[in-house]
Design a protein around this motif. Structure first.
Motif, short mmCIF file in Angstrom:
data_model
loop_
_atom_site.label_atom_id
_atom_site.label_comp_id
_atom_site.label_asym_id
_atom_site.label_seq_id
_atom_site.Cartn_x
_atom_site.Cartn_y
_atom_site.Cartn_z
N PRO A 97 73.53 28.71 24.46
CA PRO A 97 72.81 29.93 24.31
C PRO A 97 73.29 30.84 25.59
O PRO A 97 73.44 31.99 25.40
CB PRO A 97 71.31 29.78 24.33
CG PRO A 97 71.51 28.51 23.88
CD PRO A 97 72.62 27.67 24.49
N LEU A 98 73.45 30.17 26.64
CA LEU A 98 73.94 31.07 27.82
C LEU A 98 75.35 31.09 27.97
O LEU A 98 75.98 32.29 28.26
CB LEU A 98 73.49 30.46 29.22
CG LEU A 98 73.86 31.06 30.50
CD1 LEU A 98 73.35 32.53 30.61
CD2 LEU A 98 73.55 30.16 31.64
N THR A 99 76.25 29.86 27.67
CA THR A 99 77.52 30.19 28.06
C THR A 99 78.22 31.12 27.04
O THR A 99 79.35 31.56 27.32
CB THR A 99 78.46 28.83 27.87
OG1 THR A 99 77.86 28.37 26.69
CG2 THR A 99 77.98 27.83 29.01
N ALA A 100 77.54 31.08 26.05
CA ALA A 100 78.27 32.06 24.77
C ALA A 100 78.18 33.57 25.04
O ALA A 100 78.79 34.42 24.68
CB ALA A 100 77.33 31.87 23.60
N LEU A 101 77.21 33.91 26.15
CA LEU A 101 76.87 35.39 26.63
C LEU A 101 77.77 35.64 27.94
O LEU A 101 77.56 36.82 28.53
CB LEU A 101 75.53 35.54 26.75
CG LEU A 101 74.84 35.33 25.46
CD1 LEU A 101 73.30 35.61 25.62
CD2 LEU A 101 75.24 36.56 24.41
#
Length: 253
Positions: free
Chosen positions: A51-55
């Motif tokens: 969820p974080l690395t995608a952003l």
């Protein structure tokens, strides 16, 4: 005198032995699941950080500020995941230990509540991962200064998400807690409904204490807490209506 004392000690010792055996079974279950998951520890961490690395902006990534973090962060995650997956078996061992001391009507109520509590805890974790994380990480990664690159430490990220997992997992137990309060007679559904405004305030206070210091995380925890309270209130009125009606009739006579 000594005979009666020895008779009292024997059941106590047998209960302690049984408790130790069930605790050992629970620990063994966690250990077996941990061994099965440890090979995939890095994959589990990649899944958790998605969820974080995608952003994250292009060209940036997560970092490890401690030499041991690349090993201990996935290790810690795997251990927590093993405990979470073994929780139904752990609760089963607890239930098997306390069930002989319960009445039949208590067992009929306890089994659905036990199953529901497990499902609700997992639902809280899923809600945090699929709903809350994209929202708060999308906000955090978009409000920083232009010249600041977002590169989160893997240990800090793990501690952050585990705290949210625990907070939302416990929060989703509110319907069960509401039902138990009303069933025990500590408070009635009517009294809880009359104190709804206070409950909402308490929800936001707990949201402030259990989540990171930002209004988004606090609101994403407080609002579900209030809604789950309403669900528990509604369920109590439905489940305990038949028991309440005869009491009202007798009191009227």
């Amino acid at each position: 005198m000594s005979d009666s004392t020895s008779e009292q000690e024997q059941p106590l010792i047998s209960h302690l032995v049984e408790l130790r055996q069930r605790l050992m079974r629970a620990v063994l279950a966690v250990f077996i699941i941990f061994l099965g998951l440890f090979y995939f520890a890095n994959d589990l961490y990649l899944m958790l950080s998605a969820p974080l690395t995608a952003l994250l902006p292009e060209g940036t990534s997560m970092i490890a500020t401690d030499v041991t973090s690349p090993f201990f962060a996935p290790f810690k995650l795997t251990l927590v995941a093993a405990v979470a997956l073994a929780m139904p078996y752990i609760l089963h061992q607890i239930w098997a230990f306390i069930a002989p001391g319960l009445y039949s009507n208590e067992k009929k109520l306890a089994i659905p509540l036990l199953i529901s509590s497990i499902v609700l805890f997992y639902a809280g974790i899923a809600f945090a991962y699929f709903v809350v994380f994209p929202l708060i990480f999308g906000f955090f990664t978009s409000v920083g200064p232009e010249n600041v690159a977002v590169m989160t430490d893997i240990s800090s990220y793990l501690n952050f998400v585990l705290k949210l997992f625990f907070a939302f997992g416990i929060t989703f137990e509110i319907p069960i807690a509401t039902l138990l309060l009303i069933k025990s007679g500590a408070v009635s559904a009517k009294d809880l409904a009359s104190k709804r405004a206070y409950v909402i305030v308490v929800c936001f206070i707990f949201g402030m204490l259990l989540t990171p210091p930002d209004i988004i995380s606090q609101s994403l925890l407080a609002v579900p807490m209030w809604l789950l309270f309403e669900v528990g209130l509604l369920m109590s009125r439905i489940l305990f209506r038949e028991a309440a009606e005869p009491v009202e009739e007798n009191s009227a006579d």
